[in-house]
Design an enzyme around this catalytic site. Structure first.
Site, mmCIF file in Angstrom:
data_model
loop_
_atom_site.group_PDB
_atom_site.id
_atom_site.type_symbol
_atom_site.label_atom_id
_atom_site.label_comp_id
_atom_site.label_asym_id
_atom_site.label_seq_id
_atom_site.Cartn_x
_atom_site.Cartn_y
_atom_site.Cartn_z
ATOM 1 N N ARG A 156 0.806 -1.221 0.000
ATOM 2 C CA ARG A 156 0.000 0.000 0.000
ATOM 3 C C ARG A 156 0.842 1.274 0.000
ATOM 4 O O ARG A 156 0.406 2.317 -0.453
ATOM 5 C CB ARG A 156 -0.885 0.013 1.242
ATOM 6 C CG ARG A 156 -2.282 -0.444 0.958
ATOM 7 C CD ARG A 156 -3.069 -0.467 2.231
ATOM 8 N NE ARG A 156 -2.292 -1.096 3.303
ATOM 9 C CZ ARG A 156 -2.756 -1.330 4.523
ATOM 10 N NH1 ARG A 156 -3.971 -0.987 4.835
ATOM 11 N NH2 ARG A 156 -2.017 -1.923 5.433
ATOM 12 N N LYS A 194 0.154 -19.324 7.626
ATOM 13 C CA LYS A 194 -0.779 -19.292 8.743
ATOM 14 C C LYS A 194 -0.943 -17.890 9.313
ATOM 15 O O LYS A 194 -0.032 -17.105 9.165
ATOM 16 C CB LYS A 194 -0.317 -20.268 9.817
ATOM 17 C CG LYS A 194 0.858 -19.777 10.653
ATOM 18 C CD LYS A 194 1.011 -20.669 11.854
ATOM 19 C CE LYS A 194 1.157 -19.905 13.103
ATOM 20 N NZ LYS A 194 2.415 -19.261 13.355
ATOM 21 N N HIS A 242 6.414 -23.080 8.161
ATOM 22 C CA HIS A 242 7.863 -22.934 7.964
ATOM 23 C C HIS A 242 8.672 -24.006 8.690
ATOM 24 O O HIS A 242 9.817 -24.258 8.350
ATOM 25 C CB HIS A 242 8.342 -21.511 8.310
ATOM 26 C CG HIS A 242 8.509 -21.241 9.774
ATOM 27 N ND1 HIS A 242 7.473 -20.896 10.587
ATOM 28 C CD2 HIS A 242 9.605 -21.253 10.573
ATOM 29 C CE1 HIS A 242 7.914 -20.711 11.827
ATOM 30 N NE2 HIS A 242 9.221 -20.915 11.842
ATOM 31 N N LYS A 259 12.519 -26.480 7.710
ATOM 32 C CA LYS A 259 13.764 -26.550 8.498
ATOM 33 C C LYS A 259 14.514 -27.817 8.105
ATOM 34 O O LYS A 259 13.912 -28.894 8.004
ATOM 35 C CB LYS A 259 13.442 -26.563 10.000
ATOM 36 C CG LYS A 259 12.914 -25.217 10.507
ATOM 37 C CD LYS A 259 12.704 -25.240 12.006
ATOM 38 C CE LYS A 259 11.946 -24.011 12.463
ATOM 39 N NZ LYS A 259 12.770 -22.885 12.824
ATOM 40 N N GLU A 272 10.511 -21.724 23.601
ATOM 41 C CA GLU A 272 11.131 -20.444 23.224
ATOM 42 C C GLU A 272 11.476 -19.663 24.481
ATOM 43 O O GLU A 272 10.782 -19.775 25.494
ATOM 44 C CB GLU A 272 10.153 -19.628 22.383
ATOM 45 C CG GLU A 272 9.780 -20.273 21.068
ATOM 46 C CD GLU A 272 8.853 -19.389 20.255
ATOM 47 O OE1 GLU A 272 9.361 -18.657 19.403
ATOM 48 O OE2 GLU A 272 7.639 -19.419 20.501
ATOM 49 N N HIS A 308 2.673 -26.243 13.719
ATOM 50 C CA HIS A 308 4.044 -26.756 13.798
ATOM 51 C C HIS A 308 4.152 -28.086 14.556
ATOM 52 O O HIS A 308 4.772 -29.032 14.086
ATOM 53 C CB HIS A 308 4.965 -25.739 14.467
ATOM 54 C CG HIS A 308 4.946 -24.369 13.835
ATOM 55 N ND1 HIS A 308 4.815 -24.189 12.475
ATOM 56 C CD2 HIS A 308 5.054 -23.129 14.355
ATOM 57 C CE1 HIS A 308 4.838 -22.881 12.210
ATOM 58 N NE2 HIS A 308 4.981 -22.224 13.339
HETATM 59 C C1 BG6 Z 1 5.641 -18.796 14.399
HETATM 60 C C2 BG6 Z 1 4.825 -18.369 15.586
HETATM 61 O O1 BG6 Z 1 4.866 -19.543 13.511
HETATM 62 O O2 BG6 Z 1 6.740 -19.578 14.834
HETATM 63 C C3 BG6 Z 1 5.675 -17.609 16.590
HETATM 64 O O3 BG6 Z 1 3.756 -17.539 15.154
HETATM 65 C C4 BG6 Z 1 6.901 -18.429 16.961
HETATM 66 O O4 BG6 Z 1 4.924 -17.298 17.765
HETATM 67 C C5 BG6 Z 1 7.624 -18.894 15.711
HETATM 68 O O5 BG6 Z 1 7.751 -17.594 17.738
HETATM 69 C C6 BG6 Z 1 8.753 -19.850 16.061
HETATM 70 O O6 BG6 Z 1 9.491 -20.123 14.906
HETATM 71 P P1 BG6 Z 1 11.031 -20.493 14.979
HETATM 72 O O7 BG6 Z 1 11.398 -20.799 13.573
HETATM 73 O O8 BG6 Z 1 11.735 -19.308 15.558
HETATM 74 O O9 BG6 Z 1 11.117 -21.680 15.894
#
Ligand code: BG6
Length: 487
Positions: free
Chosen positions: A51, A149, A179, A183, A217, A241
């Site tokens: 935009r 997502k 994603h 990996k 995390e 995931h």
């Molecule tokens: C994302 C989530 O899909 O994956 C995040 O929305 C999360 O909340 C992230 O932090 C973690 O991804 P990675 O690759 O850092 O483990």
């Protein structure tokens, strides 16, 4: 060992939301790295559509800055960077209005290159943008659409989205990114299981006591409080995931390493998950700040929030292979360490021939570390070296990818490098099919519904701890223990 690189044909990649966070941090650095690697050719085009009122020059300038921050520093060669920037273009497009669509069409109309539209935008724009792509003439029979997502927030909305996209694109044109599937170590799960004869005979309930899947995390919800509080760990991580990891570890061997063969097997796992009634096998938690750091509730600016920043679930798979072997899944923010791993814990040896003085035997554990420090460890029992008779001890047989493969000249690429190139090559193996997404929602919806209606608040846990007490109990009551969270 030299990485084998097969260059792809030149392409036109249009990134909606091309000035956004994902494009800056992940997508553009990934494309730059692939160009450096010789896989994507410089005569491809990357067109950002957004935009903001920018021209191509100022967009290139922004990308240059972004690459300085997010590309591998040793790869910032000025000449190659300049070459990459020349492939970039910018079009101002209003996703829901009329503005900009003609300009986008003009940019694309004379090109015979394969087209990808990457929707790095909020999901409410997926439908409107797809429709405009069709009505503006930008869509071709070979066009590919990439979405990420959240793909819905429950079964009903996921279905509605799938239906809407299906009116415009064929399923073979739609690439739903998770994603985690990009990996390297996650892909390695399939290599480990299906390229080694060693594991398959013992990969079942007869030999496996249980499986633990952890995605922990250290970070909190950061600046995404608003998004996160509407989703929580169940929607943000578990539905996608963690369930995807579960599928890869539990699925039957596919007949071929081909998109539908792999996805059919993953789907069967999702459909075999035992439905959970109530929250008896589910623990939810919310982090509590320590040393003056904010609590979850402060981070999301919602003092009454009941959204979970941690969840642990005991999952059972009702099929022949896994009947009786529980899978314990946990994920959360602000935990002791950033650590993602899958641990397959085997059953004890059936009988010990050693005297009590030798100490007991220990179950073998195969741990696949997804991040950080990607690698594989197999815990074995051996004789303690030296005199003193037969004494048993545990040792890890440890393989770190960076050490083993780094020594051979290979490095581990970011997930987006692999996934974007797969879209361009037209390989859907690592992307979720519509029915997979729906099956995952179908299983998790009742859990989310129970979580949203229970009078119990998520259990508080200290930041940088192992999560709530009840999560430990989830394992203890079965006579098992979580593996330590350590980087
Ligand atoms: C994302 C989530 O899909 O994956 C995040 O929305 C999360 O909340 C992230 O932090 C973690 O991804 P990675 O690759 O850092 O483990």
């Amino acid at each position: 060992m030299v990485a084998r690189v097969i260059p792809v044909d030149p392409f036109d990649l249009v990134v909606f939301g091309g000035t956004g966070d994902l494009a800056r941090r992940k997508l553009l650095p990934a494309l730059y790295h692939r160009m450096l690697g010789g896989q994507a050719l410089p005569d491809s085009r990357i067109i950002a559509a957004a935009r903001s009122d920018l021209d191509a020059g100022s967009f290139r300038h922004r990308v240059k800055e972004a690459l300085r921050d997010h590309a591998a520093p040793e790869k910032l060669d000025p000449e190659r960077l300049a070459a990459f920037l020349t492939t970039l273009d910018y079009v101002r497009v209003d996703a829901q209005g009329e503005d900009g669509w003609d300009s986008l069409f003009d940019r694309l109309k004379d090109s015979e290159r394969m087209r990808v539209f990457y929707l790095s935008v909020a999901p409410q724009f997926f439908g409107p943008i797809s429709e405009r792509l069709a009505t503006s003439g930008c869509r071709t029979p070979d066009t590919r659409l990439v979405v990420e997502k959240p793909l819905g927030r429950d079964l009903e909305s996921a279905r509605a989205l799938n239906r809407q996209l299906a009116t415009i694109f064929e399923e073979r044109q739609i690439y739903r990114i998770d994603h985690y599937l990009g990996k390297e170590t996650v892909q390695n799960l399939m290599a480990l299981r299906f390229a080694n004869a060693l594991f398959e005979p013992i990969w079942n309930a007869r030999h496996v006591d249980h499986v633990q899947i952890t995605v922990a995390e250290r970070v909190g919800v950061g600046g995404r409080g608003n998004y996160y509080d509407r989703n929580g760990a169940l929607r943000d991580m578990m539905q996608n995931h963690l369930l995807q990891l579960l599928c890869l570890i539990a699925m039957e061997p596919p007949a071929h390493f081909e998109p539908d063969a792999v996805r059919d097997e993953k789907l069967k796992v999702l459909r075999s998950l035992k439905p959970l009634v109530g929250l008896g096998n589910v623990v939810r938690g919310q982090y509590r700040g320590i040393n003056g750091e904010a609590d979850y509730l402060e981070d999301v600016e919602n003092p009454g929030s009941r959204t979970e920043s941690f969840v642990a679930i005991k999952v059972e798979i009702a099929n022949w292979r896994w009947n009786g072997t529980p899978f314990y899944l946990r994920t959360g923010k602000r935990l002791r360490a950033r650590m993602s791993e899958i641990a397959v814990v085997f059953k004890d040896a059936p009988h010990s021939i050693f005297p009590e003085s030798a100490g007991g035997t220990h179950p073998n554990v195969l741990a696949i570390r997804l991040q950080p420090d990607e690698g594989i460890t197999l815990r074995l029992t051996i004789k303690e070296p030296g005199p003193g008779g037969m004494r048993l001890c545990e040792v890890p047989l440890d393989m770190t990818f960076a050490e083993t493969l780094g020594a051979q000249g290979l490095s581990i690429p970011d997930a987006y490098e692999r996934l974007v190139m797969d879209v361009i090559r037209g390989d859907q193996t690592l992307f979720m099919r519509d029915d997979e997404v729906e099956a995952a929602w179908r299983w998790i919806d009742p859990i989310i519904a129970s979580a949203e209606t229970t009078s119990e608040r998520p259990q508080p846990y200290d930041s940088y701890s192992s999560g709530p007490e009840d999560a430990l109990m989830l394992m203890h009551r079965d006579g098992r223990r979580w593996r330590a969270l350590a980087a």
